[in-house]
Design a protein around this motif. Structure first.
Motif, PDB file in Angstrom:
ATOM      1  N   ALA A  16      42.839  34.720  53.387  1.00  0.00           N
ATOM      2  CA  ALA A  16      43.356  34.236  52.103  1.00  0.00           C
ATOM      3  C   ALA A  16      42.221  33.900  51.141  1.00  0.00           C
ATOM      4  CB  ALA A  16      44.245  33.015  52.317  1.00  0.00           C
ATOM      5  N   ALA A  17      41.096  33.403  51.674  1.00  0.00           N
ATOM      6  CA  ALA A  17      39.950  33.098  50.821  1.00  0.00           C
ATOM      7  C   ALA A  17      39.344  34.377  50.256  1.00  0.00           C
ATOM      8  CB  ALA A  17      38.900  32.312  51.599  1.00  0.00           C
ATOM      9  N   GLU A  18      39.309  35.442  51.076  1.00  0.00           N
ATOM     10  CA  GLU A  18      38.811  36.730  50.592  1.00  0.00           C
ATOM     11  C   GLU A  18      39.729  37.284  49.511  1.00  0.00           C
ATOM     12  OE1 GLU A  18      36.593  40.236  50.149  1.00  0.00           O
ATOM     13  OE2 GLU A  18      36.104  38.278  51.007  1.00  0.00           O
ATOM     14  N   ILE A  38      50.199  38.718  36.063  1.00  0.00           N
ATOM     15  CA  ILE A  38      49.411  39.508  37.010  1.00  0.00           C
ATOM     16  C   ILE A  38      50.365  40.328  37.872  1.00  0.00           C
ATOM     17  CG2 ILE A  38      47.651  37.689  37.033  1.00  0.00           C
ATOM     18  CD1 ILE A  38      48.519  37.112  39.960  1.00  0.00           C
ATOM     19  N   PRO A  39      49.846  41.304  38.629  1.00  0.00           N
ATOM     20  CA  PRO A  39      50.718  42.103  39.503  1.00  0.00           C
ATOM     21  C   PRO A  39      51.515  41.224  40.462  1.00  0.00           C
ATOM     22  CG  PRO A  39      48.561  43.120  39.323  1.00  0.00           C
ATOM     23  CD  PRO A  39      48.451  41.796  38.651  1.00  0.00           C
ATOM     24  N   SER A  40      52.658  41.720  40.865  1.00  0.00           N
ATOM     25  CA  SER A  40      53.543  40.968  41.761  1.00  0.00           C
ATOM     26  C   SER A  40      52.929  40.856  43.153  1.00  0.00           C
ATOM     27  CB  SER A  40      54.890  41.670  41.868  1.00  0.00           C
ATOM     28  OG  SER A  40      54.736  42.916  42.544  1.00  0.00           O
ATOM     29  N   GLU A  41      53.494  39.967  43.969  1.00  0.00           N
ATOM     30  CA  GLU A  41      53.036  39.827  45.355  1.00  0.00           C
ATOM     31  C   GLU A  41      53.128  41.159  46.086  1.00  0.00           C
ATOM     32  OE1 GLU A  41      55.094  36.774  47.413  1.00  0.00           O
ATOM     33  OE2 GLU A  41      54.323  35.137  46.167  1.00  0.00           O
ATOM     34  N   ARG A  42      54.217  41.879  45.858  1.00  0.00           N
ATOM     35  CA  ARG A  42      54.389  43.165  46.536  1.00  0.00           C
ATOM     36  C   ARG A  42      53.287  44.139  46.122  1.00  0.00           C
ATOM     37  NH1 ARG A  42      56.267  47.791  45.029  1.00  0.00           N
ATOM     38  NH2 ARG A  42      57.145  46.965  43.085  1.00  0.00           N
ATOM     39  N   GLN A  43      53.002  44.206  44.815  1.00  0.00           N
ATOM     40  CA  GLN A  43      51.955  45.112  44.349  1.00  0.00           C
ATOM     41  C   GLN A  43      50.583  44.719  44.890  1.00  0.00           C
ATOM     42  OE1 GLN A  43      53.018  44.455  40.157  1.00  0.00           O
ATOM     43  NE2 GLN A  43      53.234  46.680  39.921  1.00  0.00           N
ATOM     44  N   LEU A  44      50.295  43.434  44.913  1.00  0.00           N
ATOM     45  CA  LEU A  44      49.014  42.970  45.436  1.00  0.00           C
ATOM     46  C   LEU A  44      48.901  43.250  46.931  1.00  0.00           C
ATOM     47  CD1 LEU A  44      48.682  39.561  43.543  1.00  0.00           C
ATOM     48  CD2 LEU A  44      47.324  41.631  43.158  1.00  0.00           C
ATOM     49  N   THR A  45      49.990  43.078  47.644  1.00  0.00           N
ATOM     50  CA  THR A  45      49.999  43.363  49.078  1.00  0.00           C
ATOM     51  C   THR A  45      49.653  44.823  49.339  1.00  0.00           C
ATOM     52  OG1 THR A  45      51.620  41.634  49.558  1.00  0.00           O
ATOM     53  CG2 THR A  45      51.466  43.437  51.135  1.00  0.00           C
ATOM     54  N   GLU A  46      50.260  45.718  48.554  1.00  0.00           N
ATOM     55  CA  GLU A  46      50.005  47.151  48.732  1.00  0.00           C
ATOM     56  C   GLU A  46      48.587  47.522  48.305  1.00  0.00           C
ATOM     57  OE1 GLU A  46      53.077  48.965  46.459  1.00  0.00           O
ATOM     58  OE2 GLU A  46      54.671  48.509  47.915  1.00  0.00           O
ATOM     59  N   PRO A  53      52.331  37.025  53.152  1.00  0.00           N
ATOM     60  CA  PRO A  53      52.031  35.593  53.252  1.00  0.00           C
ATOM     61  C   PRO A  53      50.595  35.257  52.850  1.00  0.00           C
ATOM     62  CG  PRO A  53      53.312  36.290  55.144  1.00  0.00           C
ATOM     63  CD  PRO A  53      52.929  37.540  54.410  1.00  0.00           C
ATOM     64  N   THR A  54      49.640  36.155  53.147  1.00  0.00           N
ATOM     65  CA  THR A  54      48.250  35.916  52.769  1.00  0.00           C
ATOM     66  C   THR A  54      48.094  35.937  51.255  1.00  0.00           C
ATOM     67  OG1 THR A  54      47.421  36.870  54.838  1.00  0.00           O
ATOM     68  CG2 THR A  54      45.891  36.774  52.985  1.00  0.00           C
ATOM     69  N   VAL A  55      48.727  36.921  50.617  1.00  0.00           N
ATOM     70  CA  VAL A  55      48.692  36.993  49.150  1.00  0.00           C
ATOM     71  C   VAL A  55      49.329  35.752  48.550  1.00  0.00           C
ATOM     72  CG1 VAL A  55      49.598  38.220  47.136  1.00  0.00           C
ATOM     73  CG2 VAL A  55      48.618  39.504  49.054  1.00  0.00           C
ATOM     74  N   ARG A  56      50.467  35.346  49.119  1.00  0.00           N
ATOM     75  CA  ARG A  56      51.181  34.167  48.596  1.00  0.00           C
ATOM     76  C   ARG A  56      50.308  32.916  48.717  1.00  0.00           C
ATOM     77  NH1 ARG A  56      55.633  34.538  51.481  1.00  0.00           N
ATOM     78  NH2 ARG A  56      56.586  35.934  49.941  1.00  0.00           N
ATOM     79  N   GLU A  57      49.607  32.787  49.831  1.00  0.00           N
ATOM     80  CA  GLU A  57      48.734  31.625  50.032  1.00  0.00           C
ATOM     81  C   GLU A  57      47.595  31.605  49.013  1.00  0.00           C
ATOM     82  OE1 GLU A  57      45.760  29.725  53.449  1.00  0.00           O
ATOM     83  OE2 GLU A  57      47.101  31.406  53.955  1.00  0.00           O
ATOM     84  N   ALA A  58      47.013  32.777  48.752  1.00  0.00           N
ATOM     85  CA  ALA A  58      45.921  32.862  47.780  1.00  0.00           C
ATOM     86  C   ALA A  58      46.412  32.513  46.376  1.00  0.00           C
ATOM     87  CB  ALA A  58      45.317  34.265  47.796  1.00  0.00           C
ATOM     88  N   ILE A  59      47.583  33.013  46.008  1.00  0.00           N
ATOM     89  CA  ILE A  59      48.146  32.719  44.684  1.00  0.00           C
ATOM     90  C   ILE A  59      48.432  31.229  44.537  1.00  0.00           C
ATOM     91  CG2 ILE A  59      50.205  33.035  43.252  1.00  0.00           C
ATOM     92  CD1 ILE A  59      50.244  35.945  44.146  1.00  0.00           C
ATOM     93  N   LYS A  60      48.973  30.627  45.581  1.00  0.00           N
ATOM     94  CA  LYS A  60      49.246  29.187  45.522  1.00  0.00           C
ATOM     95  C   LYS A  60      47.955  28.391  45.371  1.00  0.00           C
ATOM     96  CE  LYS A  60      53.626  29.002  48.063  1.00  0.00           C
ATOM     97  NZ  LYS A  60      54.317  28.521  49.290  1.00  0.00           N
ATOM     98  N   SER A  61      46.903  28.821  46.048  1.00  0.00           N
ATOM     99  CA  SER A  61      45.618  28.129  45.943  1.00  0.00           C
ATOM    100  C   SER A  61      45.077  28.190  44.520  1.00  0.00           C
ATOM    101  CB  SER A  61      44.600  28.749  46.907  1.00  0.00           C
ATOM    102  OG  SER A  61      45.001  28.576  48.245  1.00  0.00           O
TER     103      SER A  61
END
Length: 240
Positions: A16-18, A38-46, A53-61
């Motif tokens: 998540a830090a990366e 910014i791009p959606s969680e789905r787009q960032l994941t792809e 969940p990692t993308v979501r954690e980074a966005i929340k941070s």
């Protein structure tokens, strides 16, 4: 989304830090303006090749830090940056990785040299006496007050230079370096070395020799930057 690339190497830190680093690089690149979604969680994941969940954690941070605004049923938006956000990012080691750290030190060194030259050109009797007093404080103050006296010397140079833009830029850089690296690594320059570095800077300003002032400041910041980089590398290598 050419600014974001797939994560293909094993990171040395939590994933998540990366992801946070990649997002910060993307947001600071100029590709996204304050207020943009910014791009959606789905787009960032792809795009990044990591799980949701990692993308979501980074966005929340980054939302917690004040860089992103998460709007329910609407998306995530770039809020822009202010000095407080940058301080927090720097303190947490999230700003632009090693390349950005070196860039910060290089930028500060260049600006300090410019300011020293301008101070030599603009100095008057009052400015010289102010700088003389700041240097004497560095020599005579208790060890616990030396860092503050060092900063005050540089601040006086910036005041003497008469350039308020450079003064404010350097003030912010010094604060980020102090809070982000010096306090984090515990790195402290030997007092004798630090004081002796400042004597030729003062003498050049006193004499109105801009070239000598720039050269003396460049020698000082070169050594200080090297010590900070080495301390940060040791600190990082210890796993912190």
């Amino acid at each position: 989304m050419a600014e974001l690339s797939r994560i293909t190497v094993e990171p040395r830190e939590p994933l998540a830090a990366e992801v946070s680093r990649r997002l910060i690089d993307y947001l600071m690149s100029g590709a996204v303006r304050p207020g943009d979604r910014i791009p959606s969680e789905r787009q960032l994941t792809e795009t990044l090749g990591v799980n949701r969940p990692t993308v979501r954690e980074a966005i929340k941070s980054l939302g917690f830090l004040g860089l992103l605004e998460i709007r329910q049923s609407s998306g995530t938006y770039f809020r822009g940056t202010d000095s407080d956000v940058l301080y927090r990012l720097f303190e947490l080691g999230l700003v632009l990785g090693e390349r950005g750290a070196k860039g910060m030190l290089q930028a500060r060194a260049e600006l300090e040299a410019v300011v020293a030259g301008l101070a030599a050109e603009a100095r008057d009797e009052a400015g010289v006496e102010l700088l003389r007093a700041r240097l004497a404080t560095m020599r005579d103050c208790p060890d616990t007050e030396f860092a503050e006296a060092d900063t005050a010397f540089h601040a006086a140079l910036a005041e003497i230079s008469g350039n308020t833009v450079l003064r404010d830029m350097l003030k912010g850089m010094r604060a980020m370096i102090q809070r982000g690296w010096v306090e984090r690594t515990g790195e402290v320059r030997p007092r004798e070395v630090a004081y002796e570095d400042h004597v030729p800077i003062f003498e050049a300003v006193e004499q109105g020799d801009a070239e000598a002032a720039r050269a003396a400041m460049a020698r000082h910041t070169r050594g200080a930057s090297r010590r900070l980089r080495e301390a940060l590398e040791r600190h990082t290598g210890d796993g912190d």
